[in-house]
Design a protein around this motif. Structure first.
Motif, short mmCIF file in Angstrom:
data_model
loop_
_atom_site.label_atom_id
_atom_site.label_comp_id
_atom_site.label_asym_id
_atom_site.label_seq_id
_atom_site.Cartn_x
_atom_site.Cartn_y
_atom_site.Cartn_z
N ASN A 1 0.82 -1.22 0.00
CA ASN A 1 0.00 0.00 0.00
C ASN A 1 0.85 1.27 0.00
O ASN A 1 0.42 2.31 -0.52
CB ASN A 1 -0.94 0.01 1.21
CG ASN A 1 -2.27 -0.65 0.91
OD1 ASN A 1 -2.83 -0.49 -0.17
ND2 ASN A 1 -2.79 -1.40 1.87
N SER A 2 2.04 1.17 0.57
CA SER A 2 2.91 2.35 0.63
C SER A 2 3.57 2.65 -0.73
O SER A 2 4.09 3.75 -0.93
CB SER A 2 3.99 2.17 1.69
OG SER A 2 4.96 1.25 1.28
N PHE A 3 3.53 1.69 -1.65
CA PHE A 3 4.14 1.87 -2.96
C PHE A 3 3.10 1.97 -4.08
O PHE A 3 3.47 2.10 -5.25
CB PHE A 3 5.10 0.72 -3.26
CG PHE A 3 6.33 0.73 -2.40
CD1 PHE A 3 7.35 1.64 -2.63
CD2 PHE A 3 6.47 -0.16 -1.36
CE1 PHE A 3 8.49 1.66 -1.84
CE2 PHE A 3 7.60 -0.15 -0.55
CZ PHE A 3 8.61 0.76 -0.79
N LEU A 4 1.83 1.90 -3.75
CA LEU A 4 0.75 1.98 -4.75
C LEU A 4 -0.12 3.19 -4.46
O LEU A 4 -0.73 3.28 -3.39
CB LEU A 4 -0.10 0.70 -4.72
CG LEU A 4 0.60 -0.58 -5.17
CD1 LEU A 4 -0.19 -1.80 -4.69
CD2 LEU A 4 0.75 -0.61 -6.68
N ARG B 1 11.05 -3.07 -7.59
CA ARG B 1 12.32 -2.32 -7.63
C ARG B 1 12.29 -1.19 -6.60
O ARG B 1 13.29 -0.94 -5.91
CB ARG B 1 12.55 -1.74 -9.02
CG ARG B 1 12.67 -2.77 -10.14
CD ARG B 1 13.93 -3.58 -10.06
NE ARG B 1 14.00 -4.57 -11.14
CZ ARG B 1 14.87 -5.55 -11.21
NH1 ARG B 1 15.77 -5.69 -10.25
NH2 ARG B 1 14.87 -6.41 -12.21
N ASN B 2 11.17 -0.50 -6.49
CA ASN B 2 11.05 0.58 -5.50
C ASN B 2 11.19 0.05 -4.08
O ASN B 2 11.82 0.67 -3.22
CB ASN B 2 9.71 1.30 -5.65
CG ASN B 2 9.68 2.19 -6.88
OD1 ASN B 2 10.73 2.61 -7.38
ND2 ASN B 2 8.48 2.49 -7.37
N TYR B 3 10.58 -1.11 -3.83
CA TYR B 3 10.69 -1.72 -2.50
C TYR B 3 12.14 -2.06 -2.17
O TYR B 3 12.62 -1.79 -1.06
CB TYR B 3 9.82 -2.98 -2.41
CG TYR B 3 10.09 -3.80 -1.18
CD1 TYR B 3 9.75 -3.32 0.09
CD2 TYR B 3 10.72 -5.04 -1.26
CE1 TYR B 3 10.02 -4.06 1.24
CE2 TYR B 3 10.99 -5.79 -0.13
CZ TYR B 3 10.64 -5.29 1.12
OH TYR B 3 10.92 -6.02 2.25
N ILE B 4 12.85 -2.64 -3.12
CA ILE B 4 14.24 -3.02 -2.89
C ILE B 4 15.11 -1.79 -2.64
O ILE B 4 15.97 -1.79 -1.75
CB ILE B 4 14.77 -3.83 -4.10
CG1 ILE B 4 14.03 -5.17 -4.20
CG2 ILE B 4 16.28 -4.06 -3.97
CD1 ILE B 4 14.22 -5.88 -5.52
N ARG B 5 14.85 -0.71 -3.40
CA ARG B 5 15.65 0.51 -3.23
C ARG B 5 15.39 1.18 -1.89
O ARG B 5 16.26 1.83 -1.31
CB ARG B 5 15.33 1.50 -4.36
CG ARG B 5 16.06 1.20 -5.66
CD ARG B 5 15.98 2.38 -6.59
NE ARG B 5 14.62 2.61 -7.05
CZ ARG B 5 14.11 2.10 -8.17
NH1 ARG B 5 14.88 1.33 -8.94
NH2 ARG B 5 12.88 2.35 -8.53
N ASP B 6 14.16 1.04 -1.36
CA ASP B 6 13.77 1.74 -0.14
C ASP B 6 13.58 0.75 1.01
O ASP B 6 12.57 0.74 1.71
CB ASP B 6 12.47 2.51 -0.39
CG ASP B 6 12.28 3.66 0.59
OD1 ASP B 6 13.13 3.82 1.48
OD2 ASP B 6 11.26 4.37 0.48
#
Length: 442
Positions: free
Chosen positions: A62-65, A123-128
């Motif tokens: 939910n934090s990335f969508l 990818r965003n999850y891995i970066r953050d």
């Protein structure tokens, strides 16, 4: 043959659409597809792990969508859930493999745009990776996120048990369950069964609390084992193994098991009575009686009679007949979440309240079925005190001629004794459980 990770997504889709229990769906799918043992282990790990940590994973997603997980089609959502689980919780799965597989599954079975979304979110999850998803100063939010339980359930445990025991419960419910088997003394002695399992290559140890138990740490499917097929052992959790011994001496007694299927406790009583007790096993579902008969036949038991009956409806023909009655009542199942993790998301407060009325009807009937000075064993596989000791207290308040007979299974850290009743906290070896022994004094 299906791709292993694709099958994981398919199973998750079925489970999260409330079309069945994860253990049954997973077993059926693995039977239908010819996977090697390594792939079976991976599929099992991803399916159970993703269900177990769904609350936490959804908070992350939910934090990335921008529009939240509700904006996704279920299939794409479950691709993301299973991939996040692998990246976050499985050290042995390379991150690039989890991402690439997820992207390919989305592209092949959904759309190119879905595969781009999956790639972008992962990818965003891995970066953050250091991002915070909850208020660390709030105990309930911390417990919810770290153990992946919804707030209503954490609040229920907090109210009933306090913070320290609640965290023990949540940790225990997230344990990877071991398989425990009960040795059948009608066919083999304990030492012989133990030695034979070792000879067959199983990594085993003695039971945690039950003298009949052997813990299987590692090995092939126990139900394919010759000892199982010959009825020398049977699979049963050690918490459930404590119910039959709570009866005490049971040879020559007439015993009713009102909610019996699949018959684990009835067959255990038979074994403890040297197949001499007269046991009548009831179940509301007639088709489930065949499971009891099959188990009894495999175990070489001859003293169980099976009958179809709704335990919540009083049967005048059974009044004052039994020496003892066992009622393992229908319950919310909050103690077996480690084996059926979807229970975390399929239950709610209303469901818990509704089941209590059924439990109380069964309790009242059971008291009428036993002879004067007869025994009733009440058990559940839940940790909700309203279904457990509050039910017992309600019964005694309304029927003062009923008393609690104290039971004791030893001094173990996960056993809580209170007013003669026992609550079993879940751990690696045991499900969450509750047992009380009652006596009719008229």
């Amino acid at each position: 043959m299906k791709n292993a990770r694709k099958l994981c997504v398919d199973i998750l889709n079925t489970v999260f659409s409330n079309e069945g229990y994860s253990n049954i769906i997973l077993r059926n799918e693995l039977k239908k597809n010819s996977f090697n043992d390594k792939d079976k282990a991976l599929i099992t790990e991803i399916v159970y792990g993703t269900i177990k940590y769904k609350y936490t994973i959804d908070k992350i997603l939910n934090s990335f969508l921008k529009k939240g997980i509700e904006s996704l089609e279920p299939y794409v959502l479950n691709i993301l859930r299973s991939a996040i689980y692998q990246i976050r919780y499985l050290d042995k799965v390379p991150t690039f493999a989890a991402v690439n597989e997820a992207v390919e599954i989305a592209k092949k079975y959904s759309s190119v745009s879905a595969s781009k979304l999956v790639n972008g979110v992962l990818r965003n999850y891995i970066r953050d990776s250091e991002k915070t998803y909850y208020n660390k100063n709030n105990l309930v939010e911390s417990l919810c996120f770290n153990y992946s339980f919804e707030k209503w359930l954490v609040n229920l445990f907090m109210k009933q048990y306090g913070g320290k025991i609640t965290e023990e419960i949540l940790s225990g419910l997230n344990e990877r369950p071991v398989t425990s088997v009960r040795v059948n003394p009608l066919k083999i002695n304990y030492d012989e069964a133990y030695e034979e399992l070792e000879r067959l290559g199983y990594d085993i140890e003695e039971g945690y609390v039950c003298p009949e138990a052997i813990i299987i740490n590692k090995g092939k499917n126990i139900e394919d084992n010759q000892l199982f097929t010959e009825g020398k052992i049977t699979v049963q959790d050690e918490s459930a193994m404590l119910v039959a011994p709570a009866l005490g001496f049971c040879e020559e007694l007439k015993i009713f098991d009102l909610c019996s299927a699949p018959g684990g406790k009835s067959t255990h009583i038979s074994e403890l009575s040297n197949d001499k007790a007269q046991i009548i096993a009831f179940d509301i579902h007639e088709n489930k009686l065949s499971l009891i008969k099959e188990n009894a036949f495999r175990l070489g038991i001859n003293n169980i009679l099976c009958r179809q009956m709704d335990a919540s409806t009083f049967n005048e023909d059974l009044k004052d007949i039994a020496d003892a009655v066992l009622i393992d009542v229908p319950c919310s199942g909050l103690g077996i979440i480690k084996k059926k993790p979807e229970i975390k998301y399929t239950k709610n407060n209303k469901a818990l309240e509704d089941i209590i009325q059924i439990q109380r009807k069964i309790m009242l009937n059971s008291i009428k079925y036993v002879k004067p000075n007869g025994t009733v064993i009440y058990s559940t596989c839940t940790l909700n005190k309203k279904e457990n000791m509050e039910n017992i207290n309600w019964l005694i308040e309304n029927y003062p001629n009923i008393s609690i007979e104290p039971i004791y299974f030893g001094n173990l850290p996960n056993l809580i004794y209170e007013n003669g009743m026992v609550t079993i906290l879940p751990n690696k070896y045991m499900d969450g459980f509750f047992i009380a022994k009652l006596k009719r004094n008229w």
